[in-house]
Design an enzyme around this catalytic site. Structure first.
Site, PDB file in Angstrom:
ATOM      1  N   PRO A  20     105.013  30.712  85.954  1.00 42.47           N
ATOM      2  CA  PRO A  20     104.417  30.802  87.405  1.00 42.47           C
ATOM      3  C   PRO A  20     103.558  32.102  87.453  1.00 42.47           C
ATOM      4  O   PRO A  20     104.072  33.168  87.122  1.00 42.47           O
ATOM      5  CB  PRO A  20     105.808  30.778  88.384  1.00 42.47           C
ATOM      6  N   GLU A  21     102.536  31.931  88.117  1.00 44.99           N
ATOM      7  CA  GLU A  21     101.754  33.084  88.239  1.00 44.99           C
ATOM      8  C   GLU A  21     101.641  33.139  89.863  1.00 44.99           C
ATOM      9  O   GLU A  21     102.192  32.583  90.655  1.00 44.99           O
ATOM     10  CB  GLU A  21     100.230  32.812  87.783  1.00 44.99           C
TER      11      GLU A  21
END
Length: 280
Positions: A2-3
């Site tokens: 996840p960014e």
């Protein structure tokens, strides 16, 4: 992994659910999840029990929730972590390593199959040693100016793709959105940082904010293994809107040239060789 968009969406859900709520039950079950506190899971539970959450913020890929006693609850999703918000009676998913019941009855859970993520509790004097203290400007909330980024990269000969992933320069970006921003701005991922002009970096920053904003609006990017899900269990809808990431050999949406994949410092990079020419 996840960014920034996925973490920001998670933050918004947690902020709405937890702000002003007191934690009446806390249970941390995996030592790796609690690895940043010397006392392990028991220390996490003890320091959080009875505390009230004042809000949930974010810097880069970190979540940070200040508490009413001056401490801060920090969380990082790692590669496969996600939070859920629901009733305590709901079936507990596998790999649930952290649970907090709030005084309104809702329960927040942290699920992390690969255990690269973590939760931690730090006091003010401990914050300096946390990962947050080393982060650069946030790619969404405190984006640097083109001039500031030009100065930061002036002596950096590493490929710009690698520099975008360096959380000390700009925090929050990872493989997906760095590839997307470089494509929109027409910059080859192997270009040395010091080779980029202020005009090019301005274009890159504008593209970065555009791809991050679109991803947030679309609920984030859930890849095939669905490691990232929204806290309500839905998948993000940004995957089908990606221009180059994960699209090796498919046509560029701009010119039709097949997208290429190369490896830069052990990380996959996707780009269009026509729209993003490499300069000598």
């Amino acid at each position: 992994m996840p960014e920034l968009p996925e973490v920001e969406i998670t933050r918004r859900h947690l902020h709405d659910a937890m702000t002003g709520r007191r934690m009446i039950r806390v249970h941390t079950t995996h030592p790796r999840t609690a690895r940043n506190n010397a006392g392990g899971p028991g220390e996490i539970d003890e320091r959080l029990l009875g505390r009230t959450v004042l809000g949930v913020g974010r810097k880069g890929k970190f979540l940070a929730a200040p508490l009413d006693d001056g401490q801060t609850l920090i969380a990082h999703l790692g590669m496969s972590g996600r939070f859920t918000i629901g009733e305590p009676s709901e079936p507990e998913p596998a790999h649930t390593h952290f649970r907090v019941q709030l005084d309104d009855g809702l329960e927040v859970r942290f699920i992390d199959p690969r255990t690269f993520g973590f939760v931690a509790v730090v006091a003010g004097d401990e914050m300096e040693g946390s990962g947050l203290s080393r982060l650069g400007p946030d790619a969404w909330d405190t984006t640097p100016s083109a001039e500031e980024l030009t100065v930061a990269l002036a002596r950096r000969t590493a490929p710009v793709k690698a520099l975008l992933l360096d959380q000390v320069i700009v925090s929050g970006l990872g493989n997906i959105y760095a590839d997307e921003a470089l494509h929109i701005s027409g910059i080859h991922p192997l270009r040395p940082g010091s080779d980029l002009t202020e005009v090019e970096l301005g274009r890159l920053l504008e593209a970065t904010r555009s791809v991050l904003g679109d991803a947030i609006d679309n609920g984030g990017t859930s890849l095939d293994d669905l490691a990232y899900l929204l806290p309500d269990g839905r998948a993000g809808e940004n995957l089908d809107r990606l221009r180059v990431y994960g699209r090796t050999d498919l046509p560029c949406p701009n010119c039709g040239t097949p997208i290429q994949r190369i490896v830069i410092r052990a990380r996959s990079s996707h780009f269009c060789p026509n729209c993003q020419p490499e300069k000598s």
